[in-house]
Design a protein around this motif. Structure first.
Motif, PDB file in Angstrom:
ATOM      1  N   LEU A  26       6.644  -6.709  17.900  1.00 10.01           N
ATOM      2  CA  LEU A  26       6.229  -7.217  16.593  1.00 10.01           C
ATOM      3  C   LEU A  26       5.816  -6.075  15.676  1.00 10.01           C
ATOM      4  CD1 LEU A  26       5.441  -9.531  14.663  1.00 10.01           C
ATOM      5  CD2 LEU A  26       3.200  -9.559  15.774  1.00 10.01           C
ATOM      6  N   PHE A  27       5.096  -5.086  16.220  1.00  5.43           N
ATOM      7  CA  PHE A  27       4.688  -3.940  15.397  1.00  5.43           C
ATOM      8  C   PHE A  27       5.913  -3.187  14.871  1.00  5.43           C
ATOM      9  CE2 PHE A  27       3.651   0.590  15.038  1.00  5.43           C
ATOM     10  CZ  PHE A  27       2.647   0.527  14.083  1.00  5.43           C
ATOM     11  N   MET A  28       6.886  -2.963  15.733  1.00  4.57           N
ATOM     12  CA  MET A  28       8.096  -2.276  15.302  1.00  4.57           C
ATOM     13  C   MET A  28       8.850  -3.090  14.253  1.00  4.57           C
ATOM     14  SD  MET A  28       7.897   0.534  16.826  1.00  4.57           S
ATOM     15  CE  MET A  28       9.483   1.146  16.265  1.00  4.57           C
ATOM     16  N   SER A  29       8.877  -4.411  14.427  1.00  4.35           N
ATOM     17  CA  SER A  29       9.553  -5.260  13.443  1.00  4.35           C
ATOM     18  C   SER A  29       8.830  -5.228  12.100  1.00  4.35           C
ATOM     19  CB  SER A  29       9.623  -6.696  13.965  1.00  4.35           C
ATOM     20  OG  SER A  29      10.364  -6.770  15.161  1.00  4.35           O
ATOM     21  N   THR A  30       7.499  -5.217  12.142  1.00  7.69           N
ATOM     22  CA  THR A  30       6.728  -5.167  10.899  1.00  7.69           C
ATOM     23  C   THR A  30       6.974  -3.863  10.152  1.00  7.69           C
ATOM     24  OG1 THR A  30       5.001  -6.545  11.911  1.00  7.69           O
ATOM     25  CG2 THR A  30       4.410  -5.325   9.934  1.00  7.69           C
ATOM     26  N   VAL A  31       6.936  -2.750  10.892  1.00  3.55           N
ATOM     27  CA  VAL A  31       7.175  -1.454  10.255  1.00  3.55           C
ATOM     28  C   VAL A  31       8.602  -1.370   9.719  1.00  3.55           C
ATOM     29  CG1 VAL A  31       7.290   1.025  10.664  1.00  3.55           C
ATOM     30  CG2 VAL A  31       5.414  -0.308  11.644  1.00  3.55           C
ATOM     31  N   THR A  44      10.515  -3.850   8.726  1.00  6.64           N
ATOM     32  CA  THR A  44      10.603  -4.696   7.534  1.00  6.64           C
ATOM     33  C   THR A  44       9.980  -4.012   6.323  1.00  6.64           C
ATOM     34  OG1 THR A  44      10.488  -6.672   8.933  1.00  6.64           O
ATOM     35  CG2 THR A  44      10.025  -6.956   6.591  1.00  6.64           C
ATOM     36  N   ALA A  45       8.836  -3.343   6.556  1.00 11.11           N
ATOM     37  CA  ALA A  45       8.177  -2.636   5.456  1.00 11.11           C
ATOM     38  C   ALA A  45       9.045  -1.497   4.945  1.00 11.11           C
ATOM     39  CB  ALA A  45       6.820  -2.112   5.919  1.00 11.11           C
ATOM     40  N   VAL A  46       9.685  -0.763   5.856  1.00 11.20           N
ATOM     41  CA  VAL A  46      10.562   0.343   5.443  1.00 11.20           C
ATOM     42  C   VAL A  46      11.752  -0.176   4.650  1.00 11.20           C
ATOM     43  CG1 VAL A  46      12.120   2.120   6.303  1.00 11.20           C
ATOM     44  CG2 VAL A  46       9.855   1.866   7.317  1.00 11.20           C
ATOM     45  N   LEU A 100       0.817  -1.206   0.000  1.00 15.02           N
ATOM     46  CA  LEU A 100       0.000   0.000   0.000  1.00 15.02           C
ATOM     47  C   LEU A 100       0.856   1.264   0.000  1.00 15.02           C
ATOM     48  CD1 LEU A 100      -2.789  -1.063   2.524  1.00 15.02           C
ATOM     49  CD2 LEU A 100      -3.067  -0.646   0.073  1.00 15.02           C
ATOM     50  N   THR A 101       1.954   1.218   0.758  1.00 11.34           N
ATOM     51  CA  THR A 101       2.833   2.382   0.783  1.00 11.34           C
ATOM     52  C   THR A 101       3.463   2.629  -0.582  1.00 11.34           C
ATOM     53  OG1 THR A 101       3.323   1.844   3.092  1.00 11.34           O
ATOM     54  CG2 THR A 101       4.737   3.453   2.022  1.00 11.34           C
ATOM     55  N   ILE A 114      14.347  -0.819  -0.783  1.00 12.53           N
ATOM     56  CA  ILE A 114      14.827  -1.629  -1.911  1.00 12.53           C
ATOM     57  C   ILE A 114      14.010  -1.351  -3.168  1.00 12.53           C
ATOM     58  CG2 ILE A 114      15.131  -3.983  -2.748  1.00 12.53           C
ATOM     59  CD1 ILE A 114      15.658  -4.809   0.146  1.00 12.53           C
ATOM     60  N   LEU A 115      12.678  -1.263  -3.022  1.00  9.94           N
ATOM     61  CA  LEU A 115      11.826  -0.989  -4.181  1.00  9.94           C
ATOM     62  C   LEU A 115      12.115   0.402  -4.751  1.00  9.94           C
ATOM     63  CD1 LEU A 115       8.333  -2.401  -3.150  1.00  9.94           C
ATOM     64  CD2 LEU A 115       9.907  -3.325  -4.842  1.00  9.94           C
TER      65      LEU A 115
END
Length: 211
Positions: A187-192, A194-196, A98-99, A201-202
């Motif tokens: 877990l929330f911090m790890s998810t964010v 990982t998304a960053v 989504l980002t 990379i993208l």
């Protein structure tokens, strides 16, 4: 969506009742303690003449209530474990996608309605993930606090069966996604994070293709 509401409601109830256990533990001393600092001060004077004590029957009842809440948390984890695992994996995929879509839409001359809907969807996913992680982490923190209060009360009790019962090991209150990871703020911090990292990379790949 229904299972999310059920899980959230159960964890909120466990969190609330664990806080009641902590409060009643403080009030089970004679004279009643008003805070954990006061309880610790009373515990340091245990055994001295005129020192405060604890009501053994009340402490035993609260210990049983605390262990029952731990069992409920374990059953909740077993029941909702697969759904939690799939939900977290879905959020882990949805947040970077989504980002990245929002970045592509904002950099082009596309419809502002589509941009707004993408932002709204991203905000919903982030808030939903944060709320679930927060409530689980908060319930676990209150269980740790109850364990600390219980350990401080042990010197105020007469040696015997009650003290031995309080020394029984109690599993840590946690909510797990089928044992793969715990649901908490880490877990929330790890998810964010990982998304960053994925978005970085993208972004670099997109810049390389543009060149």
């Amino acid at each position: 969506m229904v299972w999310r509401v059920q899980f959230f409601g159960i964890v909120l109830v466990l969190r609330h009742r664990m806080s009641i256990v902590c409060w009643q533990l403080l009030r089970s001393t004679r004279p009643p303690a008003s805070s954990e600092a006061e309880l610790e001060e009373l515990a340091t004077r245990a055994g001295q003449p005129g020192a405060a004590g604890a009501v053994e029957a009340e402490v035993r009842r609260l210990q049983r209530a605390r262990m029952a809440l731990h069992r409920c948390a374990r059953l909740c984890t077993l029941h909702f474990g697969p759904a939690l695992l799939l939900a977290v994996l879905g959020d882990l995929v949805a947040i970077p996608c989504l980002t990245y879509s929002w970045l592509n839409i904002s950099s082009s001359s596309r419809s502002s309605v589509k941009l707004g809907l993408t932002c709204l969807w991203l905000a919903v996913v982030l808030c939903r993930h944060l709320v679930v992680c927060w409530v689980c982490s908060s319930a676990a923190d209150r269980a740790v606090r109850a364990d600390l209060v219980m350990s401080r009360m042990q010197p105020m009790l007469h040696p015997g069966a009650v003290v031995e019962v309080l020394r029984l090991s109690v599993d840590t209150l946690r909510f797990s996604a089928m044992g793969f990871f715990d649901i908490n703020l880490h877990l929330f911090m790890s998810t964010v994070s990982t998304a960053v990292a994925y978005l970085t990379i993208l972004g670099e790949f997109h810049t390389y293709r543009s060149v």
